[in-house]
Enzyme design. Structure first.
Site, PDB file in Angstrom:
ATOM      1  N   THR A 182      -9.025  87.869  41.351  1.00 53.28           N
ATOM      2  CA  THR A 182      -9.536  86.733  40.586  1.00 53.28           C
ATOM      3  C   THR A 182      -9.406  87.089  39.116  1.00 53.28           C
ATOM      4  O   THR A 182      -9.568  88.259  38.742  1.00 53.28           O
ATOM      5  CB  THR A 182     -11.030  86.487  40.868  1.00 53.28           C
ATOM      6  N   GLU A 328     -10.521  83.096  46.629  1.00 56.90           N
ATOM      7  CA  GLU A 328     -11.264  83.648  47.758  1.00 56.90           C
ATOM      8  C   GLU A 328     -10.914  82.958  49.079  1.00 56.90           C
ATOM      9  O   GLU A 328     -11.458  83.275  50.133  1.00 56.90           O
ATOM     10  CB  GLU A 328     -12.775  83.540  47.493  1.00 56.90           C
ATOM     11  N   LYS A 439     -28.229  71.778  32.048  1.00 51.96           N
ATOM     12  CA  LYS A 439     -29.538  71.425  32.603  1.00 51.96           C
ATOM     13  C   LYS A 439     -30.402  70.843  31.496  1.00 51.96           C
ATOM     14  O   LYS A 439     -30.961  71.561  30.687  1.00 51.96           O
ATOM     15  CB  LYS A 439     -30.189  72.643  33.252  1.00 51.96           C
ATOM     16  N   TRP A 444     -29.374  67.479  35.880  1.00 51.27           N
ATOM     17  CA  TRP A 444     -28.072  68.100  35.665  1.00 51.27           C
ATOM     18  C   TRP A 444     -27.072  67.115  35.055  1.00 51.27           C
ATOM     19  O   TRP A 444     -26.976  65.976  35.497  1.00 51.27           O
ATOM     20  CB  TRP A 444     -27.506  68.617  36.987  1.00 51.27           C
TER      21      TRP A 444
END
Ligand code: AMP
Length: 544
Positions: A182, A328, A439, A444
Site C-alpha cells: 500500500t 488489500e 465531524k 458527518w
C-alpha cells in the site's frame, strides 16, 4: 459428508497463459514502448517468452516463494514478468516507482527481493538508491542492453539463452503469487500477498460481468491503470483469460498521447484513475470527438466526479463503469454493473447509479456497521464503516502482525477505512475515508460529496475538502482548490455555486486557492499532507 469425486487440480496462474496461447494464440498485444516505438506480438509469443523468462529465473536460482521485483511501465515485458515469475511459484513484487525513495528501499528490504527487473527509464533512480539496496540484489534491465547499470543483465540476452517452452509446475493454489505494498498514508508501506487461488477467482468475478465492462474477446483493452498499482485491477489475468486484444500505453499518459494511441489502435475499453481521464477529456474536447471505437471507460482508484461521468456519457457516448477496490483485495470490489432493468431507467436515475461505486463483484461481500459494530441496513440512507469479506480479500499483511491486528473485526471481516452506504439494489456509495470525514457538531459531512459538487464549477480544476478546527462545531469544512488555467473566481462565488447542490450546513466555511495540490504515489489527493499544511489555519468563522 459425502466426498465429491472431481479432480482436485489447483487453480494456477500459469493455466491462464497456457489457455490463452491455446485458444487465442493469434490475438494481438500492442505496446507503446519506453524505446519510443510500438511493439506488436501475440498471446502465443507472450506464453513463449514467459516460459523463457521462467527458465532464466530458475537458472538464476529463483524458486518457490522467492520474491522478484519489477519497476516498470505497462508493456509486454511487464506482462511476461507477471507470468514468468508466478508460474514457477516465485512471487511477483510490483514496485510503485512513485513511492518516496526511502519507501522503495524499505519495500525491497521488507519483501527480501532477490532480483529487480527495471525499465531503462528507472536506471537513474536505481543508481541513486543503489548503496541503500541489498548487496546481493540482482538487476535485469528490460531491453537489449543494461543502459550503464553496473553488474546488471540485459533482459533480452537473458531470454535468448533459454528454451521457449516449459512444463509449468503445479503446487498449492494458496501459495503466494504476487505482493503489492500500500502506498501508505502513515508509517511504512504494508504488503499484501495474493494467492494463485485469489487471483483466479477474482478473474472469474470480473468475467461474470465481462460484457458490461468491455472485457470480451472482441474488445481492445487499454490498461492505463499501472501494472504496479494493485495488479492493474486484475486485468493482466482477466484479459488473457478472456482473450481480449491488449494495448499497453507505456510511460506517456497525457491526454494527447492517450488519444492518439487509442484512436490509431481502436481501443474499445480503457481502464484508469480519474486524473488520467481529465487529460483525455481535455483532448477529446479539443478535437471535438472521441477516439475511434471508444466504447467503455472504467474509472476507479478514487471517486469519479459526476461531471466527468456526464461528459463521457452525454457528450461523447462513452459508457462509464465506476469501480471501487483496494490493495488489500485482489483488488476490485465493486463495479457499476446495471443489468437490463436499471439500464432502461430514465437518464437522471440511471446516471445516479453510475455515480455510486457500484455493486459487488462475485467473491466480495460487503457490510456497513455503526460505531458499536452493529450492522446497518442497506437502505441507501444509513452510513457507517465499510467491511469486506471474500476469497479475494487478504487475511493479514505480510510479516506485519501489528498492522494485521488492527484491521479485522471479531468475525474476521476486513475494515476498509471507508465510510459508505449501500442501497436496496446493492449499490455502494463511498461517503468518505474514516479519517477524512468532517465531524461538524456531531454530524458527518462527506468531503467526497463536497469535492464532487465543487468540481462542477467551471473555474475549479482540482480540489480537496479537509476539516479545519472550529471552537463551536469541532470541525468545519475547508475547500482547497486549484484553478483551471486562465480562470478566476472568489470564495463567495464558489459558495454561491454550491448553495443549491449540498445541504446549507455542509457549505465550506472558507475556500482557499492554491497553485498545486499534494498527491500520493498512486495519484490520489494526499489529504494527510494537506491537513499538515493547513494545521494552523484559522477559519474566518472560528474568529469571534
Ligand atoms: P488503494 O489501496 O491505493 O487502491 O486505495 C484504496 C482506497 O482508495 C479505498 O479504500 C478508497 O478509499 C479509495 N477508492 C478506491 N476507489 C474508489 C472510488 N471509486 N471512489 C472513492 N474512493 C475510492
Amino acid at each position: 459428508m459425502l466426498q465429491g469425486q472431481m479432480m482436485d487440480r489447483p487453480l494456477m496462474i500459469s493455466d491462464i497463459i497456457t489457455y490463452a496461447a491455446d485458444i487465442r494464440g493469434d490475438q494481438e498485444i500492442v505496446s507503446a514502448r519506453v524505446e519510443g516505438d510500438r511493439h506488436r506480438y501475440t498471446y502465443a509469443d507472450l506464453a513463449g517468452r514467459a516460459a523463457q523468462l521462467a527458465n532464466a529465473l530458475r537458472a538464476l536460482g529463483i524458486g518457490m516463494g522467492d520474491r522478484v521485483a519489477t519497476l516498470a511501465w505497462n508493456g509486454y515485458r511487464h506482462l511476461e514478468l507477471y507470468y514468468g515469475i508466478s508460474g514457477i511459484g516465485a512471487v511477483c513484487h510490483t514496485i510503485n516507482p512513485r513511492l518516496f525513495a526511502e519507501q522503495i528501499v524499505y519495500v525491497v528490504g521488507h519483501a527480501a527481493d532477490r532480483v529487480l527487473f527495471l525499465d531503462a527509464t528507472f536506471v537513474p533512480l536505481v543508481q541513486k538508491l543503489r548503496d541503500q539496496l541489498p548487496d546481493d540484489l540482482r538487476y535485469v534491465v528490460l531491453g537489449d542492453d543494461t543502459h550503464g547499470l553496473e553488474g546488471a543483465l540485459a533482459y533480452e540476452t537473458l531470454l535468448s539463452q533459454q528454451p521457449n517452452a516449459i512444463d509449468w509446475p503445479s503446487f498449492d493454489e494458496r501459495s503466494a503469487s504476487g505482493i503489492c505494498y500500500t502506498s501508505g498514508t502513515t508509517g511504512h508501506p504494508k504488503g499484501v500477498l495474493y494467492t494463485h487461488r485469489s487471483t483466479l477467482l477474482h478473474s472469474y468475478g470480473l468475467l461474470a460481468v465481462a460484457s458490461e465492462v468491455g472485457l470480451t474477446p472482441t474488445d481492445t483493452i487499454l490498461p492505463v491503470v499501472p501494472l504496479f498499482h494493485v495488479n492493474a485491477w486484475g486485468l493482466p489475468y482477466a484479459m488473457p483469460l478472456t482473450g481480449t486484444r491488449i494495448v499497453m500505453p507505456g510511460p506517456k499518459l497525457d491526454g494527447e498521447n492517450l488519444f492518439r494511441l487509442m484512436d490509431e489502435e481502436k481501443v474499445t475499453s480503457a481502464w484508469g484513475v480519474p486524473t488520467v481521464w481529465l487529460g483525455l477529456l481535455g483532448e477529446m474536447r479539443k478535437q471535438g470527438r472521441k477516439p475511434a471505437g471508444f466504447d467503455h471507460v472504467v474509472i476507479g482508484g478514487s471517486a469519479a466526479p459526476e461531471p466527468m461521468i456526464r461528459e463521457f456519457e452525454a457528450d461523447f457516448g462513452v459508457r462509464v463503469v465506476h469501480g471501487w477496490g483496494m490493495t488489500e483485495m485482489s483488488p476490485v470490489g465493486t463495479l457499476t454493473t446495471m443489468g437490463p432493468t436499471l439500464n432502461a431507467k430514465p437518464e437522471p436515475e440511471r446516471r445516479a447509479f453510475k455515480s455510486s461505486q457500484g455493486r459487488r463483484v462475485f467473491g466480495c461481500e460487503l457490510k456497513i456497521i455503526d460505531e458499536a459494530g452493529n450492522r446497518l441496513p442497506h437502505d441507501g440512507e444509513a452510513f457507517g464503516e465499510l467491511l469486506v469479506r471474500g476469497h479475494g480479500v487478504m487475511d493479514g499483511y505480510f510479516a506485519n502482525a501489528e498492522a494485521s491486528a488492527q484491521v479485522f473485526d471479531a468475525d474476521g471481516w476486513l475494515r476498509t477505512g471507508d465510510v459508505a452506504k449501500i442501497d436496496g439494489h446493492g449499490f455502494l456509495y463511498i461517503v468518505d475515508r474514516t479519517k477524512d470525514v468532517i465531524k461538524s457538531g456531531g454530524e458527518w459531512i462527506s468531503s467526497l460529496d463536497l469535492e464532487s459538487a465543487a468540481l462542477g464549477h467551471p473555474a475549479i480544476a482540482e480540489c480537496a475538502v479537509i476539516a479545519a478546527a472550529h471552537p463551536r462545531w469541532g470541525e468545519r469544512p475547508l475547500l482547497v482548490a486549484r484553478l483551471a488555467e486562465g480562470q478566476t473566481t472568489t470564495p463567495e462565488d464558489v459558495r454561491a455555486f454550491l448553495a443549491d447542490k449540498v445541504a446549507k450546513w455542509w457549505l465550506p466555511d472558507d475556500v482557499v486557492f492554491v497553485d498545486d495540490l499534494p498527491h500520493t504515489a498512486t495519484g490520489k489527493l494526499s489529504k494527510l499532507t494537506l491537513r499538515e499544511r493547513f494545521k494552523d489555519y484559522v477559519l474566518p468563522t472560528a474568529v469571534e
